[in-house]
Design an enzyme around this catalytic site. Structure first.
Site, mmCIF file in Angstrom:
data_model
loop_
_atom_site.group_PDB
_atom_site.id
_atom_site.type_symbol
_atom_site.label_atom_id
_atom_site.label_comp_id
_atom_site.label_asym_id
_atom_site.label_seq_id
_atom_site.Cartn_x
_atom_site.Cartn_y
_atom_site.Cartn_z
ATOM 1 N N GLU A 180 7.530 11.440 33.922
ATOM 2 C CA GLU A 180 6.675 11.402 32.737
ATOM 3 C C GLU A 180 6.886 10.097 31.990
ATOM 4 O O GLU A 180 7.950 9.504 32.077
ATOM 5 C CB GLU A 180 7.133 12.498 31.760
ATOM 6 N N ARG B 18 11.244 33.149 24.584
ATOM 7 C CA ARG B 18 12.283 34.024 24.018
ATOM 8 C C ARG B 18 12.271 33.866 22.498
ATOM 9 O O ARG B 18 11.610 32.981 21.963
ATOM 10 C CB ARG B 18 13.651 33.581 24.534
ATOM 11 N N LYS C 297 8.288 24.254 35.046
ATOM 12 C CA LYS C 297 7.811 23.281 34.053
ATOM 13 C C LYS C 297 6.661 22.434 34.575
ATOM 14 O O LYS C 297 5.739 22.087 33.838
ATOM 15 C CB LYS C 297 8.970 22.386 33.601
ATOM 16 N N HIS D 51 21.219 17.295 23.594
ATOM 17 C CA HIS D 51 20.266 18.388 23.753
ATOM 18 C C HIS D 51 20.713 19.697 23.117
ATOM 19 O O HIS D 51 20.150 20.754 23.403
ATOM 20 C CB HIS D 51 19.895 18.595 25.226
HETATM 21 C C1 MV4 Z 1 11.049 13.999 26.503
HETATM 22 C C2 MV4 Z 1 11.419 13.050 25.540
HETATM 23 C C3 MV4 Z 1 10.729 11.855 25.536
HETATM 24 N N1 MV4 Z 1 9.756 11.622 26.443
HETATM 25 N N2 MV4 Z 1 10.055 13.739 27.359
HETATM 26 C C4 MV4 Z 1 14.568 17.078 25.852
HETATM 27 C C5 MV4 Z 1 14.606 18.572 25.860
HETATM 28 C C6 MV4 Z 1 13.328 19.011 26.496
HETATM 29 N N3 MV4 Z 1 12.815 20.204 25.949
HETATM 30 C C7 MV4 Z 1 12.425 17.845 26.317
HETATM 31 N N4 MV4 Z 1 13.211 16.724 25.899
HETATM 32 C C8 MV4 Z 1 12.648 15.497 25.740
HETATM 33 N N5 MV4 Z 1 11.645 15.198 26.574
HETATM 34 C C9 MV4 Z 1 9.445 12.574 27.319
HETATM 35 N N6 MV4 Z 1 8.470 12.330 28.197
HETATM 36 C C10 MV4 Z 1 12.427 13.367 24.653
HETATM 37 C C11 MV4 Z 1 13.064 14.597 24.750
HETATM 38 C C12 MV4 Z 1 14.082 14.879 23.793
HETATM 39 C C13 MV4 Z 1 15.227 14.075 23.677
HETATM 40 C C14 MV4 Z 1 15.477 12.967 24.478
HETATM 41 C C15 MV4 Z 1 16.610 12.200 24.329
HETATM 42 C C16 MV4 Z 1 17.548 12.532 23.345
HETATM 43 C C17 MV4 Z 1 17.346 13.629 22.561
HETATM 44 C C18 MV4 Z 1 16.195 14.407 22.708
HETATM 45 C C19 MV4 Z 1 15.996 15.502 21.885
HETATM 46 C C20 MV4 Z 1 14.864 16.256 22.020
HETATM 47 C C21 MV4 Z 1 13.912 15.945 22.985
#
Ligand code: MV4
Length: 527
Positions: free
Chosen positions: A200, A295, A116, A235
């Site tokens: 981040e 995928r 990543k 998630h």
């Molecule tokens: C984040 C974010 C906010 N800020 N990154 C979670 C899964 C992955 N694919 C990326 N995710 C996130 N990254 C930054 N810099 C928010 C998420 C996020 C999330 C965070 C808290 C609760 C639920 C979430 C659902 C989707 C993505």
């Protein structure tokens, strides 16, 4: 065109891959574990081969064994579905060496996108908008504090080795940061065997929007619009839809995001179907590249319903070396589609997996309804795997009609013998803010959705009881020495279910218990 393929997966996605193949005249080989002997995908495949016991480590993750079956049966390609071996670069290489076509991106692209932090660096260099923050892994406390200071709190600590939310932590202060880094490094080391983490900027209450792409072997890439997947719990996505409600407000956003996703795919040398994930901030009206899911995804049918394109058929055509027959200008988004993931989980009990015999099962239908299901009446849900049992999709001319159909379809759905998250979805479809499209990734907590699920469940029970005389049920046999082999398996699974349920409900021990039991990830997550 490929003439025969092996499907290296189970459940609804194995069935999905088989269905597309069947429509194209491609022969299918299923591989299955002892726990899946009675599964629908085994029944629908042209031939099926037993590869091992229930635990995935002894069956669906046995790379040599699966390739051996492909060679033996003359399968020219392997569809990996999602999960299991879908993003395993080593498996892709083994397929290459065996002369079997892996239906998905090449090992090099898998490796680039699986790292990543590396992907972040490559995309930044190519001018793709990424979330502000570090391009290198955290070195020490001093370095971490400096990066966080520069980025500005709140920040998010993420493992370099894997996505999907595992090991990610929000930090709102210095003190939280140093704790979080230690914890994240430990988690990352055990989950991804790579302890590196990076920092981040944390985007508050973002929308999770992703772009579906298709890329052929000749460098042609198109995007099939977006899906919004903001409704998640821990998630795990629960509801996905297309278009994203924000696209009705900013119609040019799809093109900007789509063209960005195409560029990402080209930078990565991507081929086959894939998804580019973005965070979207309503406040800043900005989007940021997050990661690529290399995928076919669970929620791909949402895009199929609004584009009319069969994504799995496109995968087979691409893997066979065909040039994309679709041009970007030909892609039209029509109406609105939504998917509710019907997990076999108890929404009143912390979403603990629910396993056992399905004693009654009646699918909804009628206009605008699609059901992708791995289960049927009399089927026993095994304890070893992901809890996704059914994907219920609705399509409508607009979002309101789509939600109306979803509400109606959820009301028609009868699944008895196990608990499912249907009551949760019913609450969501009636939530005022959800109906308005005002959603974000913290929606379930912010709107206290789970507190409303109990009342919905009880309402459903009253209805069910009032209608109990109408629908017949399967009576699970419990008597000793039943002559039926199938029922014996059911009894064993039910006993196993009881054992696992008590394990889940016990307090997690400080020290991991040493045991030869293989507890599936969903069981661990439920604890
Ligand atoms: C984040 C974010 C906010 N800020 N990154 C979670 C899964 C992955 N694919 C990326 N995710 C996130 N990254 C930054 N810099 C928010 C998420 C996020 C999330 C965070 C808290 C609760 C639920 C979430 C659902 C989707 C993505």
């Amino acid at each position: 065109m490929l003439k025969k393929i092996l499907v290296a997966n189970r459940g609804e996605i194995a069935l999905r891959a088989i269905r597309a193949a069947k429509e194209m005249g491609i022969k299918t080989v299923a591989v299955y574990s002892e726990a899946d002997a009675n599964a629908k995908f085994v029944y629908y495949s042209d031939e099926a081969h037993l590869i091992g016991p229930g635990p995935a480590a002894q069956s669906y993750l046995k790379m040599e064994k699966i390739i051996e079956v492909a060679k033996k049966t003359g399968a020219e390609g392997i569809h990996p579905g999602y999960g299991f071996l879908a993003q395993n670069a080593k498996f892709v290489r083994m397929c290459d060496e065996a002369g079997v076509e892996f239906i998905g991106p090449k090992a090099t692209a898998q490796e680039l996108l699986g790292d990543k932090l590396g992907a972040r660096r490559s995309m930044k260099k190519a001018g793709i908008p990424i979330v502000p923050g570090a391009l290198d892994a955290v070195q020490d406390d001093k370095d971490a504090l400096q990066v966080a200071e520069e980025t500005g709190y709140p920040v998010m600590v993420k493992p370099a080795g894997g996505g999907g939310g595992i090991g990610m932590q929000v930090c709102r202060s210095k003190d939280e940061l140093l704790e979080a880094i230690k914890k994240a490094q430990r988690l990352a080391a055990s989950a991804f065997s790579r302890p590196e983490v990076y920092i981040e900027k944390y985007v508050e209450k973002p929308r999770h929007i992703e772009i579906q792409i298709l890329a052929d072997k000749k460098g042609n890439v198109i995007y099939l619009g977006e899906r919004e997947c903001s409704i998640q719990r821990r998630h795990q996505k629960l509801i996905e839809e297309a278009p994203s409600p924000v696209m009705y407000v900013d119609p040019d956003l799809r093109r900007r995001m789509g063209e960005t996703a195409v560029k990402v795919a080209k930078v990565a040398g991507y081929e086959n179907a894939g998804t580019c994930e973005f965070l979207y901030s309503d406040k800043d009206r900005a989007f940021y590249f997050l990661e690529v899911n290399s995928r076919l995804q669970v929620e791909h049918p949402v895009t199929e319903l609004v584009t009319g394109i069969d994504i799995v058929k496109e995968q087979y055509k691409i893997a066979s070396g065909e040039t994309l027959s679709l041009k970007q200008e030909e892609i039209r988004i029509t109406g609105h589609a939504m998917e509710c993931r019907i997990n076999a989980e108890d929404p009143l009990n912390n979403f603990v997996p629910s396993i056992g015999v399905i004693t009654n099962y009646i699918e909804p239908g009628g206009p605008g309804v699609r059901v992708d299901s791995g289960i049927y009446a009399g089927y026993t849900i095994p304890p070893f795997y992901d809890s996704l049992a059914v994907k219920l999709l609705a399509w409508g001319n607009n979002r309101d009609e789509c939600i109306g159909r979803m509400r109606r379809a959820l009301g028609e759905f009868v699944i008895e013998g196990i608990q499912t998250v249907i009551p949760f979805h019913k609450v969501m479809m009636n939530d005022e803010e959800f109906v308005k499209g005002n959603i974000h990734t913290e929606f379930i907590q912010d709107r206290n959705i789970l507190e409303k699920v109990k009342a919905q469940y009880e309402e459903d029970e009253v209805w069910r009881k009032s209608k109990a005389n109408v629908l017949s049920k399967i009576q699970p046999k419990t008597d000793e020495g039943s002559p039926s082999g199938g029922q014996m398996t059911d009894k064993k699974t039910v006993a196993l279910a009881a054992a696992i349920a008590s394990y889940i409900q016990s307090k997690p021990p400080k020290q991991p218990v040493s045991s030869n039991w293989v507890i599936s990830d969903r069981m661990k997550n439920a604890r």
